[in-house]
Enzyme design. Sequence first.
Site: not given
Ligand code: AP5
Ligand code: MG
Length: 217
Positions: A127, A13, A161, A88, A172
């Site tokens: 990552r 994402k 992270r 979410r 997660r």
């Molecule tokens: P990346 O693009 O970083 O993936 P992402 O989908 O952004 O994954 P996140 O881990 O950021 O999602 P998340 O939902 O767990 O975390 P968030 O920060 O939102 O890609 C990942 C890796 O793969 C990278 O190294 C990239 O280079 C590689 N890659 C990408 N695409 C690829 C491809 N096609 N092929 C190969 N490699 C690829 O949330 C963190 C925490 O915050 C949550 O756990 C929760 O506690 C809290 N939080 C955040 N938002 C909310 C909410 N709305 N409600 C409640 N809690 C929340």
């Molecule tokens: Mg992300």
Amino acid sequence: MNLVLLGPPGGGKGTQAKRLQDKYGLVQLSTGDMLRAAVAAGSEVGKKAKAVMDAGQLVSDEIVIAIIDERLDQPDVAKGAIFDGFPRTVAQAEALDAMMGRKGKKLDFAIEIQVPDAYIVERITGRYTCAKCGAGYHDKFQLPKVAGQCDSCGGTEFSRRPDDNVDTVTKRLDAYHAQTAPLLPYYDKKGALKLVDGTMDIADVTKALEGILDAAK
Ligand code: AP5
Ligand code: MG
């Protein structure tokens, strides 16, 4: 144009939101990034969120809804937003619909970047990001052009992270399936859900997303 990117942790994402935002003049709104900034700043929200994030659970709906509500009032989002990691839960999706209506905005669609669980541990544990500008990389799938140097800003310091470890990823993913997957039928019923194969190369996923955005322009 306003769109939601859905998909599991590590599904791509953030990677894709960054690639799309300049081309379409949209602003990436990542609640994960906003919460990490609050943790780093040591604010009240950050203090409440830190332990929950480290445990791989979801921060309360109340906190993230308030963050997005406030952020949507800032002028840079006038042309549109890419919601990344929000909503979410169904409660967050309903709150987003209500606040968009109140602010005279419209959500155009939600796109699920589909990635099976089997891919996720490798994506997450490999990552890292540039400590200076936040550009994202991966040990295997997205290396900087010059080893140890950020393509975007030339920075040489990188960070990982604290929640990017095997234990937290499993939690997660559990939270994703239990609390976020119900958003797929939620948006499908509104006729707003689009699907993209997130197992393709990063550039091919971008092309598929651009196809959807171009068709909607
Ligand atoms: P990346 O693009 O970083 O993936 P992402 O989908 O952004 O994954 P996140 O881990 O950021 O999602 P998340 O939902 O767990 O975390 P968030 O920060 O939102 O890609 C990942 C890796 O793969 C990278 O190294 C990239 O280079 C590689 N890659 C990408 N695409 C690829 C491809 N096609 N092929 C190969 N490699 C690829 O949330 C963190 C925490 O915050 C949550 O756990 C929760 O506690 C809290 N939080 C955040 N938002 C909310 C909410 N709305 N409600 C409640 N809690 C929340
Ligand atoms: Mg992300």
